[in-house]
Design a protein around this motif. Structure first.
Motif: not given
Ligand code: SR1
Ligand code: MG
Length: 406
Positions: A42-43, A67, A69, A74, A176, A180, A234, A236, A254, A351-352, A356-357
């Motif tokens: 995303n970044l 960002a 994404v 942003w 973030i 988020l 982060d 995941h 993060f 959140r997933r 947003l993401a």
């Molecule tokens: C704007 S970044 C969205 C998400 O991507 C990253 O992997 C983090 O989990 C963040 O919340």
């Protein structure tokens, strides 16, 4: 080491990425190199530089000042590249087999140069394809125990820990997560990404639930205030490279000083999301679905069990505080870590689904009713974890809830 490029920040391209790697003498001046931008996160930008003749390769990762994404509306600090580099280097001291080696970093260029792991697969993609990784859970349990213990007041000199924590103040990336993960999904916020068919479910099951919001407020407060250890921040399944033999954790931009349970909860949540998604991915292969889901449940159990055993053994072998020998303190600490883990896992699952993401595990389900069904299951389960974390006191209880909700 100086380079022609290090004075002024500008985003790299394949040509300047090759120039940088030659200027740094990571390759010879006359080597024939190829560069490919392979970043799918995303970044950031991620370049793979390959010396065709020898097959040697490196990764150049560069933070963008916004960002990716969302776009340049942003803005985002470049300091996250320094934090990522320093976190990787610290982690390499603790678990060198589970983290890439950093060869160079330049805070001005926001660049980290590290081992190329592209012979491996990103765990999320491997799991979506239904592949099992026999070493994954033991490796991640070990990674979690060693990094979370040795960066905490339990396993690190307590004065050094204070100094180290000052290098990992990461306000923009923490914001973030605060928004988020903990805030926006629990309100009708414009960053949310909610499918039309799911909207009224979310309104009733998530946004209208005041006791749920109270529990999320407590979990967010832990994220804001519980500076226990240096977390990845982060963790995941997109932040892990795997094969049958190897496991590597990447992408700690993060990183900050936060609760021990945050990384554990993030990992478990993403395994749970893959578990739920397999209802759709493997819907026409019931036998394979049952076997693969059992594998994922075993990953949950083994990860926590290895973490608990390793953390216990490190606690006994390397105590940094006199109170660590007091009966009951270890057990209480582990119980608190577990309770936080379950609550954070619940927030991460939610959140997933609506934030947003999203995650590819679920978003790649093409059949719309099947995808919505998985999202509803996930939201229900995430909420259950948050509300019942005080009662879900063991990994076996968590596994039972996951398997009976799906
Ligand atoms: C704007 S970044 C969205 C998400 O991507 C990253 O992997 C983090 O989990 C963040 O919340
Ligand atoms: Mg990332």
């Amino acid at each position: 080491m100086t380079t022609q490029l290090e004075q002024v920040y500008e985003p790299l391209n394949t040509k300047t990425a090759i120039e940088l790697s030659k200027n740094l003498q990571l390759f010879d001046l006359h080597d024939e190199l190829t560069a490919e931008e392979i970043g799918d996160g995303n970044l950031n930008l991620v370049f793979r530089i390959l010396h065709i003749e020898s097959g040697n390769s490196i990764i150049i990762k560069q933070a963008l000042p916004y960002a990716k994404v969302v776009g340049d509306s942003w803005p985002l600090t470049l300091d996250r590249a320094r934090i990522e580099s320093e976190s990787l280097q610290r982690t390499y001291q603790l678990v060198p087999k589970l983290t890439p080696k950093v060869y160079y970093n330049d805070p001005k260029l926001a660049v980290t140069i590290m081992d190329d792991l592209s012979h491996l697969i990103i765990l999320r993609k491997g799991l979506i394809a239904g592949h099992q990784y026999p070493k994954l859970a033991k490796d991640i349990g070990t990674f979690l125990a060693h990094t979370l213990f040795f960066n905490s007041d339990y396993g690190m000199n307590q004065q050094e820990k204070k100094i180290q924590s000052s290098r990992f103040i990461n306000p923009e990336l923490c914001k973030i997560t605060e928004d988020l993960v903990f805030t926006d999904p629990f309100f009708d916020h414009d960053t949310n990404n909610i499918e039309a068919e799911l909207k009224s479910f979310v309104e009733h099951v998530i946004w209208a639930d005041q006791p749920l919001k109270l529990e999320v407020a407590k979990l967010k407060k832990l994220f804001l205030t519980k500076a226990e250890t240096l977390v990845h921040g982060d963790l995941h399944t997109g932040s892990i490279f795997v094969s049958q033999e190897e496991t590597f954790v990447i992408d700690p931009e993060f990183a900050y000083y936060g609760p021990i349970g945050f990384d554990i909860g993030a990992f478990l949540a993403n395994i749970i999301l893959n578990y739920l998604s397999q209802d759709a991915h493997l819907s026409d292969q019931p036998q394979k679905k049952a076997e693969f889901r059992q594998y994922l449940l075993d990953v949950l159990t083994t990860t926590w069990t290895v973490f608990e055993q390793e953390f216990t053994s490190l606690w006994i072998s390397y105590p940094q505080d006199a109170f660590m020998k007091v009966d009951g303190f270890l057990e209480q600490t582990l119980a608190d870590i577990w309770k936080d883990t379950v609550g954070f896992a619940g927030c991460k699952v939610i959140r997933r689904m609506i934030g947003l993401a999203g995650v590819e595990d679920v978003e790649s389900i093409k059949d719309s009713p099947a995808r919505i069904a998985v999202k509803k299951q996930a939201l229900t389960l995430g909420k259950h974890l948050i509300l019942n974390r005080h009662e879900l006191t063991t990994i076996d209880k968590l596994v039972k809830v996951v398997s009976s909700n799906a």
